[in-house]
Scaffold this motif. Structure first.
Motif, PDB file in Angstrom:
ATOM      1  N   ASN A   1      22.618 -10.570  54.792  1.00  0.00           N
ATOM      2  CA  ASN A   1      21.194 -10.250  54.640  1.00  0.00           C
ATOM      3  C   ASN A   1      20.545  -9.834  55.954  1.00  0.00           C
ATOM      4  O   ASN A   1      19.320  -9.886  56.091  1.00  0.00           O
ATOM      5  N   SER A   2      21.333  -9.480  56.946  1.00  0.00           N
ATOM      6  CA  SER A   2      20.799  -9.231  58.286  1.00  0.00           C
ATOM      7  C   SER A   2      19.774  -8.111  58.291  1.00  0.00           C
ATOM      8  O   SER A   2      18.727  -8.209  58.926  1.00  0.00           O
ATOM      9  N   ASP A   3      20.038  -7.063  57.603  1.00  0.00           N
ATOM     10  CA  ASP A   3      19.116  -5.932  57.609  1.00  0.00           C
ATOM     11  C   ASP A   3      17.764  -6.322  57.045  1.00  0.00           C
ATOM     12  O   ASP A   3      16.715  -6.017  57.634  1.00  0.00           O
TER      13      ASP A   3
ATOM     14  N   ILE B   1      16.040  -8.870  59.420  1.00  0.00           N
ATOM     15  CA  ILE B   1      15.512  -8.230  60.634  1.00  0.00           C
ATOM     16  C   ILE B   1      14.259  -7.432  60.306  1.00  0.00           C
ATOM     17  O   ILE B   1      13.265  -7.466  61.041  1.00  0.00           O
ATOM     18  N   LYS B   2      14.287  -6.715  59.187  1.00  0.00           N
ATOM     19  CA  LYS B   2      13.105  -5.936  58.799  1.00  0.00           C
ATOM     20  C   LYS B   2      11.915  -6.861  58.547  1.00  0.00           C
ATOM     21  O   LYS B   2      10.782  -6.576  58.978  1.00  0.00           O
TER      22      LYS B   2
END
Length: 293
Positions: free
Chosen positions: A93-95, A98-99
């Motif tokens: 779920n990093s994207d 980060i968003k």
């Protein structure tokens, strides 16, 4: 012949005696050796027993340390597994994470900029207000200069301007009617106040602690009454100035309960008998700005 036999007997006896003594000495030496050897072996045995106990204690400690190390290893393994799982989830779920974090930081930055702008506006407003108060104080000092030294002082403190007039400038003893010179001073004060419509004007009457022991001029029976009537008299003079907003005027009697000097001396009592005009900027706009921060 007999002599030979006797001589032979003596020789045998002597020889036997010599053999027995030598044997005894040999056995005695062996006994000593055996005793020393036994003592040495006993000492070595005791030392070995102590060493065995130490080794046993060391073994027990090592076993306890090993057990603790195993528990800690298992705990760390569980923690590692959890972190590894969290990392995998975060990695997936990093994207999105980060968003979301960037969006949150942008919102915070926007809020911070907005609050900073409001704080700057408030600081500028307060600075301007302070400058206006200073100008008001200077204007009052200039307008009332002729009365300074006659019991009139002008000072700025706590974000307000205070004009203090001792009763000797305004009233005769026991009276709330303003004398001629006092009226001129109040009218000069009113001219400056008329030019500052955003100032709230509080007029406070103060007395010393001498009790009113007779009925003064029609109904004054206490210092509360006297201080209130004197404050009201000053308000009446100020409201005669058509340029002063009557909504800005307030009269209050404080009696003897706000002294500025000791009532133990004549000089102190004279200072306590006074009118104080307290000038305060209207704070509605500033309060609104504070609530918005």
């Amino acid at each position: 012949m007999i002599k030979k036999i006797i001589l032979a007997s003596l020789c045998v006896t002597l020889f036997s005696s010599c053999v027995t003594r030598r044997l005894y000495n040999e056995l005695d030496a062996q006994l000593k050796d055996c005793t020393e050897e036994r003592n040495r072996l006993l000492s070595e045995s005791e030392a070995l027993r102590n060493e065995s106990l130490q080794l046993e204690n060391s073994l027990n400690n090592s076993e306890r340390m090993l057990a603790a190390a195993i528990v800690e290893r298992d705990r760390l393994q569980i923690e590692y597994d959890q972190l590894a799982k969290s990392y995998k989830t975060l990695e997936k779920n990093s994207d999105a994470a980060i968003k979301a974090e960037i969006d949150r930081l942008n919102r915070l930055k926007s809020e911070l900029n907005e609050k900073s702008t409001r704080v700057n506006e408030l600081e500028n407003k307060l600075a301007a207000q302070d400058a206006n108060l200073k100008r008001l104080k200077d204007s009052l000092s200039k307008a009332l200069y002729a009365f300074e030294g006659k019991g009139l002082t002008v000072e700025m403190k706590n974000g307000k301007v205070y004009v203090s007039m001792e009763n000797k400038l305004l009233f005769n003893s026991g009276s709330w009617a303003v004398n001629k010179e006092g009226k001129i001073a109040v009218e000069e004060l009113g001219k400056v106040l008329a030019q500052n419509p955003d100032i709230s004007i509080l007029i406070e009457g103060h007395t010393d602690n001498d009790r009113v022991i007779w009925n003064l001029g029609g109904g004054i029976e206490s210092n509360w009454d006297l201080s209130t009537k004197r404050a009201t008299t000053i308000v009446n003079i100020l409201e005669n100035n058509p340029n002063i907003d009557k909504k800005n005027l307030t009269a209050a009697g404080r009696s003897e309960f706000a002294p500025i000097s000791s009532n133990a001396t004549t000089e102190g009592k004279a200072k306590n008998r006074r009118i104080e005009v307290i000038l305060t900027p209207k704070l509605d706009e500033i309060s609104k700005m504070l609530n918005e921060i």
